[in-house]
Design a protein around this motif. Structure first.
Motif, PDB file in Angstrom:
ATOM      1  N   PHE A  28      -1.879  -4.744  18.308  1.00 56.92           N
ATOM      2  CA  PHE A  28      -3.299  -4.583  18.034  1.00 56.92           C
ATOM      3  C   PHE A  28      -3.509  -3.646  16.838  1.00 56.92           C
ATOM      4  CE2 PHE A  28      -7.254  -2.155  18.653  1.00 56.92           C
ATOM      5  CZ  PHE A  28      -8.173  -3.195  18.586  1.00 56.92           C
ATOM      6  N   LEU A  29      -2.763  -2.548  16.814  1.00 57.71           N
ATOM      7  CA  LEU A  29      -2.874  -1.594  15.717  1.00 57.71           C
ATOM      8  C   LEU A  29      -2.488  -2.239  14.393  1.00 57.71           C
ATOM      9  CD1 LEU A  29      -3.751   1.324  16.415  1.00 57.71           C
ATOM     10  CD2 LEU A  29      -1.475   2.045  15.664  1.00 57.71           C
ATOM     11  N   MET A  71      -7.583  -4.193   7.257  1.00 61.15           N
ATOM     12  CA  MET A  71      -8.143  -3.222   6.322  1.00 61.15           C
ATOM     13  C   MET A  71      -7.389  -3.240   4.989  1.00 61.15           C
ATOM     14  SD  MET A  71      -8.824   0.015   8.879  1.00 61.15           S
ATOM     15  CE  MET A  71      -9.404   1.039   7.537  1.00 61.15           C
ATOM     16  N   ILE A  72      -6.066  -3.319   5.054  1.00 58.69           N
ATOM     17  CA  ILE A  72      -5.252  -3.285   3.833  1.00 58.69           C
ATOM     18  C   ILE A  72      -5.489  -4.520   2.976  1.00 58.69           C
ATOM     19  CG2 ILE A  72      -2.871  -3.414   2.979  1.00 58.69           C
ATOM     20  CD1 ILE A  72      -2.097  -1.641   5.392  1.00 58.69           C
ATOM     21  N   THR A  73      -5.527  -5.701   3.603  1.00 57.27           N
ATOM     22  CA  THR A  73      -5.631  -6.943   2.835  1.00 57.27           C
ATOM     23  C   THR A  73      -7.068  -7.318   2.487  1.00 57.27           C
ATOM     24  OG1 THR A  73      -5.596  -8.209   4.908  1.00 57.27           O
ATOM     25  CG2 THR A  73      -3.497  -7.860   3.783  1.00 57.27           C
ATOM     26  N   ARG A  74      -7.985  -7.210   3.457  1.00 60.04           N
ATOM     27  CA  ARG A  74      -9.345  -7.691   3.236  1.00 60.04           C
ATOM     28  C   ARG A  74     -10.260  -6.648   2.593  1.00 60.04           C
ATOM     29  NH1 ARG A  74     -10.054 -12.487   6.034  1.00 60.04           N
ATOM     30  NH2 ARG A  74      -7.976 -13.412   6.256  1.00 60.04           N
ATOM     31  N   LEU A 134      -4.844  -5.086  -0.960  1.00 61.08           N
ATOM     32  CA  LEU A 134      -3.428  -4.810  -1.178  1.00 61.08           C
ATOM     33  C   LEU A 134      -2.592  -5.565  -0.151  1.00 61.08           C
ATOM     34  CD1 LEU A 134      -3.761  -0.973  -1.851  1.00 61.08           C
ATOM     35  CD2 LEU A 134      -3.360  -2.780  -3.535  1.00 61.08           C
ATOM     36  N   ASP A 135      -1.340  -5.180   0.004  1.00 57.05           N
ATOM     37  CA  ASP A 135      -0.458  -5.844   0.960  1.00 57.05           C
ATOM     38  C   ASP A 135       0.207  -4.777   1.827  1.00 57.05           C
ATOM     39  OD1 ASP A 135       0.967  -7.743   2.319  1.00 57.05           O
ATOM     40  OD2 ASP A 135       2.152  -8.425   0.599  1.00 57.05           O
ATOM     41  N   TYR A 136       0.581  -5.165   3.023  1.00 56.66           N
ATOM     42  CA  TYR A 136       1.266  -4.243   3.933  1.00 56.66           C
ATOM     43  C   TYR A 136       2.769  -4.527   4.005  1.00 56.66           C
ATOM     44  CZ  TYR A 136       0.566  -8.346   6.864  1.00 56.66           C
ATOM     45  OH  TYR A 136       0.536  -9.621   7.337  1.00 56.66           O
ATOM     46  N   ILE A 166       0.828  -1.205   0.000  1.00 53.75           N
ATOM     47  CA  ILE A 166       0.000   0.000   0.000  1.00 53.75           C
ATOM     48  C   ILE A 166       0.866   1.261   0.000  1.00 53.75           C
ATOM     49  CG2 ILE A 166      -0.200   0.094   2.525  1.00 53.75           C
ATOM     50  CD1 ILE A 166      -3.137   1.025   2.039  1.00 53.75           C
ATOM     51  N   ARG A 167       2.084   1.149   0.547  1.00 54.98           N
ATOM     52  CA  ARG A 167       3.040   2.248   0.471  1.00 54.98           C
ATOM     53  C   ARG A 167       3.828   2.087  -0.820  1.00 54.98           C
ATOM     54  NH1 ARG A 167       2.648   0.439   5.580  1.00 54.98           N
ATOM     55  NH2 ARG A 167       4.132  -1.239   5.181  1.00 54.98           N
TER      56      ARG A 167
END
Length: 222
Positions: A190-191, A198-201, A205-207, A142-143
């Motif tokens: 947790f964060l 949120m990023i993957t589902r 995308l991927d983190y 995502i970045r």
């Protein structure tokens, strides 16, 4: 006529990606005096190799850390830079094969065709039963990998690069690499869980910031 490496085995790669794609586990990378998680994986596979060639050796950080960790065999370096002393400045100077080759954070500085051409040259420089390490920014992150360095010219995703290497006859394993410390507070954990969900589902995308492929050149003549 030389084959166009960009489209080499193109439909074979597509068929492979449709039939099976391995899961690529997550590894962590961070600045540290000791070997971080990714570097431990690399070191575990080169520590018993007789010869190592480090392509794009940069500030020689990997060589220094691996020697500090106990690697005592031949370790040669190549880079076009002038700030440090390297064994080679060009691949044309290299006259024999190595049992392990590192190409870490290099191919993204080349256009796709040139990056793939480099990979093929490195495979030629790899001894039978040798191992090639390719690390590069994750094109699905995502970045944007292009945002962190203006010299980055092309992004790779791990599925495509895995398929490309597999279809030219290498045995390949891969990992996704996230830039974070190995030890985190429960709040950070947790964060991470929330943002990664949120990023993957949700965004698809991927983190993970980087990818690393470990490719073995099998000696089929034995």
């Amino acid at each position: 006529m030389q084959p166009d490496l960009v489209y080499l085995n193109y439909w074979k790669r597509k068929e492979l990606l449709q039939s099976k794609t391995p899961k690529f586990p997550l590894l962590r990378w961070c600045f540290s005096q000791e070997l971080c998680e990714v570097e431990k994986v690399i070191f575990s596979k080169i520590k018993n190799q007789n010869t190592v060639l480090d392509i794009g050796a940069g500030d020689l950080r990997f060589m220094q850390k691996f020697k500090q960790a106990g690697y005592s065999n031949i370790y040669h370096t190549q880079d076009i830079g002038e700030e440090f002393k390297y064994t080679y400045t060009t691949l044309d100077e290299i006259t024999y094969q190595y049992s392990a080759i590192l190409c870490l954070d290099v191919i993204e500085h080349l256009q796709l065709k040139e990056g793939l051409s480099l990979i093929h040259k490195l495979i030629d420089l790899l001894a039978p039963d040798g191992v090639l390490f390719i690390q590069t920014p994750n094109g699905r992150c995502i970045r944007s990998p292009l945002a962190s360095d203006m010299t980055h010219l092309h992004c790779y995703n791990i599925n495509d690069l895995w398929a490309y290497l597999t279809c030219i006859g290498l045995q390949v394993e891969g990992y996704r690499v996230v830039f974070e410390a190995e030890r985190q507070t429960w709040k950070q954990q947790f964060l991470n869980l929330v943002t990664r969900y949120m990023i993957t589902r949700i965004l698809g995308l991927d983190y993970a910031d980087n990818i690393i492929l470990i490719a073995y050149k099998l000696n089929l003549t034995q």
